[in-house]
Every structure is written in C-alpha cells, then in structure tokens.
Design a protein around this motif. Sequence first.
Motif, PDB file in Angstrom:
ATOM      1  N   ASP A   1     -84.375  28.962  27.816  1.00  0.00           N
ATOM      2  CA  ASP A   1     -84.793  27.739  28.500  1.00  0.00           C
ATOM      3  C   ASP A   1     -83.711  26.663  28.419  1.00  0.00           C
ATOM      4  N   ASN A   2     -83.059  26.539  27.267  1.00  0.00           N
ATOM      5  CA  ASN A   2     -81.978  25.562  27.132  1.00  0.00           C
ATOM      6  C   ASN A   2     -80.783  25.946  27.996  1.00  0.00           C
ATOM      7  N   ALA A   3     -80.526  27.245  28.113  1.00  0.00           N
ATOM      8  CA  ALA A   3     -79.421  27.687  28.971  1.00  0.00           C
ATOM      9  C   ALA A   3     -79.720  27.366  30.437  1.00  0.00           C
ATOM     10  N   LYS A   4     -80.985  27.480  30.838  1.00  0.00           N
ATOM     11  CA  LYS A   4     -81.360  27.132  32.214  1.00  0.00           C
ATOM     12  C   LYS A   4     -81.110  25.658  32.486  1.00  0.00           C
ATOM     13  N   VAL A   5     -81.421  24.806  31.506  1.00  0.00           N
ATOM     14  CA  VAL A   5     -81.190  23.375  31.692  1.00  0.00           C
ATOM     15  C   VAL A   5     -79.694  23.111  31.905  1.00  0.00           C
ATOM     16  N   LEU A  58     -69.928  26.272  34.293  1.00  0.00           N
ATOM     17  CA  LEU A  58     -71.241  26.613  33.735  1.00  0.00           C
ATOM     18  C   LEU A  58     -71.092  27.604  32.584  1.00  0.00           C
ATOM     19  N   VAL A  59     -70.209  28.578  32.740  1.00  0.00           N
ATOM     20  CA  VAL A  59     -69.986  29.566  31.675  1.00  0.00           C
ATOM     21  C   VAL A  59     -69.391  28.886  30.442  1.00  0.00           C
ATOM     22  N   ILE A  60     -68.423  27.966  30.655  1.00  0.00           N
ATOM     23  CA  ILE A  60     -67.814  27.249  29.526  1.00  0.00           C
ATOM     24  C   ILE A  60     -68.865  26.426  28.794  1.00  0.00           C
ATOM     25  N   ALA A  61     -69.745  25.744  29.513  1.00  0.00           N
ATOM     26  CA  ALA A  61     -70.759  24.897  28.877  1.00  0.00           C
ATOM     27  C   ALA A  61     -71.733  25.729  28.068  1.00  0.00           C
ATOM     28  N   VAL A  62     -72.215  26.880  28.613  1.00  0.00           N
ATOM     29  CA  VAL A  62     -73.166  27.726  27.881  1.00  0.00           C
ATOM     30  C   VAL A  62     -72.498  28.304  26.641  1.00  0.00           C
ATOM     31  N   ALA A  63     -71.263  28.756  26.761  1.00  0.00           N
ATOM     32  CA  ALA A  63     -70.550  29.321  25.594  1.00  0.00           C
ATOM     33  C   ALA A  63     -70.350  28.266  24.512  1.00  0.00           C
ATOM     34  N   SER A  92     -74.611  24.997  18.576  1.00  0.00           N
ATOM     35  CA  SER A  92     -76.015  24.876  18.110  1.00  0.00           C
ATOM     36  C   SER A  92     -76.805  26.169  18.236  1.00  0.00           C
ATOM     37  N   ASN A  93     -76.131  27.247  18.604  1.00  0.00           N
ATOM     38  CA  ASN A  93     -76.806  28.528  18.856  1.00  0.00           C
ATOM     39  C   ASN A  93     -77.867  28.364  19.950  1.00  0.00           C
ATOM     40  N   LEU A  94     -77.606  27.436  20.871  1.00  0.00           N
ATOM     41  CA  LEU A  94     -78.467  27.140  22.022  1.00  0.00           C
ATOM     42  C   LEU A  94     -79.847  26.627  21.614  1.00  0.00           C
ATOM     43  N   TYR A  95     -79.920  25.879  20.493  1.00  0.00           N
ATOM     44  CA  TYR A  95     -81.136  25.185  20.100  1.00  0.00           C
ATOM     45  C   TYR A  95     -80.854  23.692  20.130  1.00  0.00           C
ATOM     46  N   ASP A 144     -73.355  13.339  11.747  1.00  0.00           N
ATOM     47  CA  ASP A 144     -74.405  12.781  12.622  1.00  0.00           C
ATOM     48  C   ASP A 144     -74.445  13.505  13.973  1.00  0.00           C
ATOM     49  N   SER A 145     -74.014  14.759  13.989  1.00  0.00           N
ATOM     50  CA  SER A 145     -73.998  15.552  15.227  1.00  0.00           C
ATOM     51  C   SER A 145     -75.425  15.962  15.600  1.00  0.00           C
ATOM     52  N   VAL A 146     -75.764  15.825  16.898  1.00  0.00           N
ATOM     53  CA  VAL A 146     -77.118  16.161  17.360  1.00  0.00           C
ATOM     54  C   VAL A 146     -77.048  16.892  18.698  1.00  0.00           C
ATOM     55  N   GLY A 147     -78.181  17.545  19.011  1.00  0.00           N
ATOM     56  CA  GLY A 147     -78.360  18.143  20.333  1.00  0.00           C
ATOM     57  C   GLY A 147     -77.671  19.475  20.520  1.00  0.00           C
ATOM     58  N   LEU A 148     -77.675  19.961  21.750  1.00  0.00           N
ATOM     59  CA  LEU A 148     -77.110  21.270  22.080  1.00  0.00           C
ATOM     60  C   LEU A 148     -75.611  21.330  21.806  1.00  0.00           C
ATOM     61  N   PHE A 149     -74.907  20.261  22.049  1.00  0.00           N
ATOM     62  CA  PHE A 149     -73.451  20.267  21.920  1.00  0.00           C
ATOM     63  C   PHE A 149     -72.976  19.566  20.644  1.00  0.00           C
ATOM     64  N   GLN A 150     -73.946  19.211  19.783  1.00  0.00           N
ATOM     65  CA  GLN A 150     -73.629  18.562  18.509  1.00  0.00           C
ATOM     66  C   GLN A 150     -72.704  17.365  18.719  1.00  0.00           C
ATOM     67  N   GLN A 151     -73.111  16.524  19.646  1.00  0.00           N
ATOM     68  CA  GLN A 151     -72.345  15.317  19.966  1.00  0.00           C
ATOM     69  C   GLN A 151     -72.733  14.189  19.011  1.00  0.00           C
ATOM     70  N   ARG A 152     -71.764  13.349  18.662  1.00  0.00           N
ATOM     71  CA  ARG A 152     -71.978  12.293  17.677  1.00  0.00           C
ATOM     72  C   ARG A 152     -72.087  10.942  18.371  1.00  0.00           C
ATOM     73  N   SER A 153     -73.169  10.251  18.113  1.00  0.00           N
ATOM     74  CA  SER A 153     -73.363   8.921  18.660  1.00  0.00           C
ATOM     75  C   SER A 153     -72.273   7.973  18.167  1.00  0.00           C
ATOM     76  N   SER A 154     -71.805   8.172  16.907  1.00  0.00           N
ATOM     77  CA  SER A 154     -70.771   7.313  16.324  1.00  0.00           C
ATOM     78  C   SER A 154     -69.413   7.499  17.001  1.00  0.00           C
ATOM     79  N   SER A 155     -69.236   8.584  17.727  1.00  0.00           N
ATOM     80  CA  SER A 155     -67.974   8.844  18.428  1.00  0.00           C
ATOM     81  C   SER A 155     -68.030   8.422  19.889  1.00  0.00           C
ATOM     82  N   GLY A 156     -69.130   7.801  20.280  1.00  0.00           N
ATOM     83  CA  GLY A 156     -69.214   7.267  21.630  1.00  0.00           C
ATOM     84  C   GLY A 156     -69.854   8.180  22.682  1.00  0.00           C
ATOM     85  N   TRP A 157     -70.525   9.244  22.252  1.00  0.00           N
ATOM     86  CA  TRP A 157     -71.150  10.153  23.231  1.00  0.00           C
ATOM     87  C   TRP A 157     -72.431   9.554  23.827  1.00  0.00           C
TER      88      TRP A 157
END
Length: 287
Positions: A153-157, A172-177, A183-186, A209-222
Amino acid sequence: MRDDGTLDDPNAPSSPTAEMEDGTSAERTTPASRLRAYARDLTGRRRAQVALATGVVCCLGLAAVAQVRDGDAGVATRDVASSELAQRAEQQSASRGLDRSAAPTAPAATSSATPSPSATTADPDTTARARKVVTAKPTDPAPVAGLDKEQMDNAKVIVRTGRDMGIPRRGLVIAVATAMQESNLYNVASGVLPESRNYPHQGVGWDHDSVGLFQQRSSSGWGPVGRLMDPAFATRQFLAALQQVPGWQQMRLTDAAQAVQISAYPEHYQQHEWRATRVVDAIVPAG
C-alpha cells in the motif's frame, strides 16, 4: 207424364232449365251438370289451397327475412359489444402497464387519450426501467517481491504520487528502492520525537529525528513532523529533490538516491533495484 196425360219420352233431350211455379227457372240436375259443378268446386278448392299456400309461403318468407334481419342486428350488436369489451380490456391493460412503467406522464390536455398499443404491450420490466452499467474499478495488485499488504500500500502511494507529478518511470523505481532501504516501506515514527507518534504510523525508529517512509528529518528542513508522517507529502519532498539532481535519469540508482539522501551507506540502495522494478511494474504495467 205430362199434364195432358201423355208420357214423357225418355229419349227426348232434356231441357237444362225448368219453369217453376213462381215463374223462376231452375237448373235441372243431370250427370253432366253435377260433373260440371264438381269440377267447379274442385277448381275453387285448388285455387283456395294455392292461395293459402302462397300466403303461408309469403308469411314464412317475411318471417325468414325478419329473422335474418334480427340475426344481423344481433351479430352487429354482439360485434359492438365485443369491440367495447376489447377496448375496455385494452384500456385496463394500458392502465396497469402505465402504473407499472416508469414512462413520463402525458400532459393534462391529452390525459384522456387511449394509450397506443406500443405503450401498453411493452414490458416495463424490460423496456421502461433503466439499468445502470457499473464499471468495475481496477483491482489493486497483490503484494509482490516479498512485500506484505502494508508495504504494498505504501509503494502504491509512492508510485501514484510520482505519476501525478509527471515523474518518469525511472524516478518511480528510484523512490521505491530508497524507501525500501530507509524504512523497509513502513511509515515509521521516531522515538526521539514523541510528536511523530501522534500521527498514524507502522512502527517506531531511533535514527535521530528521522521519520516517515524516507526517514526525512524536520531539523534538516524537509518539513513539519506531522507533514513528513504523510506518505504522499514525504514522496513529493523526495521526488522534488531528485529532480534537482543534474542527470539523475542517467545515474545508477544508488548514486541518484544518495545524491538526495546523503546516507552513510550509499551503496545499500542498489540492492533494492530489482524488487523496486517488480513493484512498479505490478502497480503500473509497462507499455
């Protein structure tokens, strides 16, 4: 014998008439006269019988004509009655048909008009009632490449968000990989940021403080923590950054992903390319 004392001559011709005492004449009765009288009587009887028979025939003829006329009148009456009954039956059938059918009602000025046969014989169940054609929605593909339903389901998003942005298939392939590696697609919250656990998540990580599918950090400006916990928003952030990398479409997958993520393990993205390709092909078939 005559009055003068002479005898009558039996051979003398008899006179047809005789003088009566009162001066009147009377016809003498002879065989011939009796025969003529009988003949006249017989002729009279025959004429009377003929007249009677003629009268009877005439009466029978008049009665027959009257009966024929009465029969014609009865047939005509029955025809009229049959026609009226047929018309009533047709009107009643039309009334039932209109009750059952969904056809628009006639204007008030013509409401008394007899419905046409085509309107009464039509089966409302098959001609008046409309049937909706429901187009089946495309079924979501089953998980592939060893993923479970949440991961798929996360890959579909990711794939559908990228298509909405007009990203080529390679992106799309780069983003899914990349999400497979990060995050192992969680959709993972951070144990360091309790705020992140206030949003829907599928696990908790402890990489700063990494979060989400791509483990992006709010402190780094994501972006704000709450927004980064939204898979669609996180995908848009990653792909927007990827598009800023010059020549990313000609790079190896791991190099393009590392240019965005700046990971301590840049080569780890490459191992997910074949699985990511299978997932994208399952969601958006090639061609």
